[in-house]
Scaffold this motif. Structure first.
Motif, PDB file in Angstrom:
ATOM      1  N   SER A 129       6.277   4.970  -7.791  1.00  0.00           N
ATOM      2  CA  SER A 129       5.330   5.188  -8.089  1.00  0.00           C
ATOM      3  C   SER A 129       4.658   6.965  -7.775  1.00  0.00           C
ATOM      4  O   SER A 129       4.031   6.892  -6.496  1.00  0.00           O
ATOM      5  N   LEU A 130       4.125   7.303  -9.214  1.00  0.00           N
ATOM      6  CA  LEU A 130       2.892   8.320  -8.777  1.00  0.00           C
ATOM      7  C   LEU A 130       1.928   8.364  -8.362  1.00  0.00           C
ATOM      8  O   LEU A 130       1.060   7.811  -8.276  1.00  0.00           O
ATOM      9  N   PRO A 131       2.268   9.353  -7.318  1.00  0.00           N
ATOM     10  CA  PRO A 131       0.475   9.226  -6.482  1.00  0.00           C
ATOM     11  C   PRO A 131      -0.747   9.861  -6.813  1.00  0.00           C
ATOM     12  O   PRO A 131      -0.525  10.678  -7.567  1.00  0.00           O
ATOM     13  N   LEU A 132      -2.059   9.068  -6.261  1.00  0.00           N
ATOM     14  CA  LEU A 132      -3.678   9.345  -6.989  1.00  0.00           C
ATOM     15  C   LEU A 132      -4.067  10.657  -6.439  1.00  0.00           C
ATOM     16  O   LEU A 132      -4.394  11.662  -6.788  1.00  0.00           O
ATOM     17  N   THR A 133      -4.040  10.673  -4.729  1.00  0.00           N
ATOM     18  CA  THR A 133      -4.369  11.479  -3.659  1.00  0.00           C
ATOM     19  C   THR A 133      -3.620  11.519  -3.169  1.00  0.00           C
ATOM     20  O   THR A 133      -2.282  11.380  -2.200  1.00  0.00           O
ATOM     21  N   ALA A 179      -7.887  10.529 -11.285  1.00  0.00           N
ATOM     22  CA  ALA A 179      -8.684   9.983 -10.176  1.00  0.00           C
ATOM     23  C   ALA A 179     -10.121  10.615  -9.396  1.00  0.00           C
ATOM     24  O   ALA A 179     -10.729   9.448  -9.590  1.00  0.00           O
ATOM     25  N   TRP A 180     -10.212  12.091  -9.669  1.00  0.00           N
ATOM     26  CA  TRP A 180     -11.347  12.759  -9.908  1.00  0.00           C
ATOM     27  C   TRP A 180     -12.144  11.490 -10.596  1.00  0.00           C
ATOM     28  O   TRP A 180     -13.303  11.373 -10.301  1.00  0.00           O
ATOM     29  N   GLN A 181     -11.989  11.915 -11.804  1.00  0.00           N
ATOM     30  CA  GLN A 181     -13.027  10.998 -13.157  1.00  0.00           C
ATOM     31  C   GLN A 181     -13.307   9.644 -12.725  1.00  0.00           C
ATOM     32  O   GLN A 181     -14.340   9.306 -13.468  1.00  0.00           O
ATOM     33  N   THR A 182     -12.254   8.622 -12.516  1.00  0.00           N
ATOM     34  CA  THR A 182     -11.886   7.352 -12.166  1.00  0.00           C
ATOM     35  C   THR A 182     -13.083   6.759 -10.748  1.00  0.00           C
ATOM     36  O   THR A 182     -14.279   5.865 -11.363  1.00  0.00           O
ATOM     37  N   LEU A 202     -12.753   7.461  -3.693  1.00  0.00           N
ATOM     38  CA  LEU A 202     -11.118   7.325  -4.001  1.00  0.00           C
ATOM     39  C   LEU A 202     -10.650   6.181  -3.546  1.00  0.00           C
ATOM     40  O   LEU A 202      -9.650   5.728  -4.502  1.00  0.00           O
ATOM     41  N   ARG A 203     -10.498   6.221  -2.622  1.00  0.00           N
ATOM     42  CA  ARG A 203      -9.708   5.114  -1.568  1.00  0.00           C
ATOM     43  C   ARG A 203     -10.438   3.663  -2.556  1.00  0.00           C
ATOM     44  O   ARG A 203      -9.730   3.021  -2.579  1.00  0.00           O
ATOM     45  N   LYS A 204     -11.738   3.505  -2.685  1.00  0.00           N
ATOM     46  CA  LYS A 204     -11.624   2.459  -3.285  1.00  0.00           C
ATOM     47  C   LYS A 204     -11.465   1.489  -4.785  1.00  0.00           C
ATOM     48  O   LYS A 204     -10.661   0.864  -5.117  1.00  0.00           O
ATOM     49  N   GLN A 205     -11.372   3.121  -5.668  1.00  0.00           N
ATOM     50  CA  GLN A 205     -10.820   2.689  -7.240  1.00  0.00           C
ATOM     51  C   GLN A 205      -9.654   3.365  -6.997  1.00  0.00           C
ATOM     52  O   GLN A 205      -8.997   2.715  -8.263  1.00  0.00           O
ATOM     53  N   CYS A 206      -8.491   4.021  -6.131  1.00  0.00           N
ATOM     54  CA  CYS A 206      -7.240   4.328  -5.989  1.00  0.00           C
ATOM     55  C   CYS A 206      -6.139   4.149  -4.457  1.00  0.00           C
ATOM     56  O   CYS A 206      -5.053   4.119  -5.130  1.00  0.00           O
TER      57      CYS A 206
END
Length: 345
Positions: A129-133, A179-182, A202-206
């Motif tokens: 899967s595509l990483p977010l961070t 991810a920044w927006q999320t 970021l870790r909580k959301q992504c």
């Protein structure tokens, strides 16, 4: 997927040349560099506007704090991958390549997926899967004996880092703009520890960061006890404002304000075995507290080829730096807590 490199600056004319040179020497250049200036009154903006080795845009926002500056730069960025660093650092020549390696592999996986579909054969890479961070690493670049002792005292070695829980500094981090927006962007109400709050969101959301220890940024640690004290005072004040690390700060208060006076009192006013036992407890506690800094100090001194007097000086500085940092934190934390209480009211 193209990459935008962003950072903020404020009166960084002296440190900018080294950073800009290291950007120009990247094995993979960013597709654009977006820099927000918070109101510099030196030659910073002129240096940035004179840069021609890579595409660069300068946003001027006088009075913007570092969170506001980063958010403005990211909002203006035109690409999906956002790489973030700070002024006053020097990038390893393969920093951006290694920091964004996961996205490059994912892009390659998509290409292989198309080929596999045509040939009716499966490909393991396509399942990724595509990483977010992505979390890069930052290492000290000490120039003096004091800076070597400072590096050993405050910065963890690579073997001490747990990738699954690692929270990167914004000296070396990348993420998707979505991810920044999320995560809600960098917290503009916070002047220090802002990247930590952003990391936690970021870790909580992504989910956990994709750890990239080979994506290295070099920076000089503080060069004096005065500047170090101010830095850690502001860090602790930020902890208090953001309600971070309550237990860690309470342990520090109990250690210095309760346990230490009791041990000193036992050594000073008691007789028999009590002074001896108190001394053993004090030495054992100091050994545990200073173990990690001294383990890091050995390789740093060896790499710097210090003379014997310089080595002895570095060894003596470690506990001094540790105590000064703790005092700064104990003074700064309640200031931040008081600020938070007033803000809640």
């Amino acid at each position: 997927m193209k990459t935008s490199l962003i950072l903020t600056v404020l009166n960084e004319a002296n440190s900018l040349p080294a950073l800009l040179d290291s950007v120009a020497m990247q094995t993979v250049l960013p597709d654009e560099v977006v820099i927000c200036d918070g109101g510099s009154y030196d030659n910073t903006v002129a240096l940035l506007r004179a840069e021609t080795r890579f595409p660069i845009r300068v946003i001027e926002s006088p009075g913007a704090n570092i969170s506001r500056g980063r958010n403005l730069a990211i909002a203006a960025a035109q690409n999906e991958i956002i790489a973030v660093t700070d002024a006053g650092v020097r990038l390893d020549e393969r920093w951006l390549e290694r920091l964004c390696e996961a996205w490059s592999e994912a892009r390659g996986a998509r290409g292989e997926e198309r080929e596999a579909s045509d040939a009716s054969r499966p490909t393991p890479l396509a399942l990724r899967s595509l990483p977010l961070t992505a979390a890069g690493l930052f290492l000290p670049d000490p120039h003096t004996t004091f800076e070597i002792a400072m590096s050993a005292t405050v910065l963890p070695a690579l073997n001490e880092i747990k990738p699954e829980t690692f929270l990167p500094s914004s000296r070396s981090v990348a993420f998707l703009k979505s991810a920044w927006q999320t995560a809600g962007g960098y917290p503009e109400w916070l002047d220090y520890c802002e990247d930590l709050i952003f990391d936690l969101n970021l870790r909580k959301q992504c989910g956990p960061f994709d750890f990239a220890p080979a994506a290295i940024v070099y920076f000089r640690p503080r060069g004096s006890l005065r500047s170090f004290y101010k830095q850690y005072y502001l860090y602790a004040r930020g902890d208090g404002k953001a309600n971070l690390f309550f237990k860690r700060h309470m342990i520090r208060y109990v250690t210095y304000l309760v346990a230490l006076p009791i041990l000193i009192g036992l050594m000073a006013v008691t007789s028999g075995w009590w002074p001896f036992l108190a001394m053993i407890a004090l030495l054992a506690g100091a050994a545990v507290y200073l173990k990690s800094p001294y383990q890091r100090l050995g390789p740093l001194m060896q790499n710097a080829s210090l003379t014997l007097p310089e080595r002895l000086n570095a060894i003596a500085l470690v506990p001094v730096i540790r105590v000064v940092g703790d005092i700064a934190k104990m003074i700064g934390y309640p200031v931040g807590v008081l600020w938070r209480w007033k803000r809640v009211r």
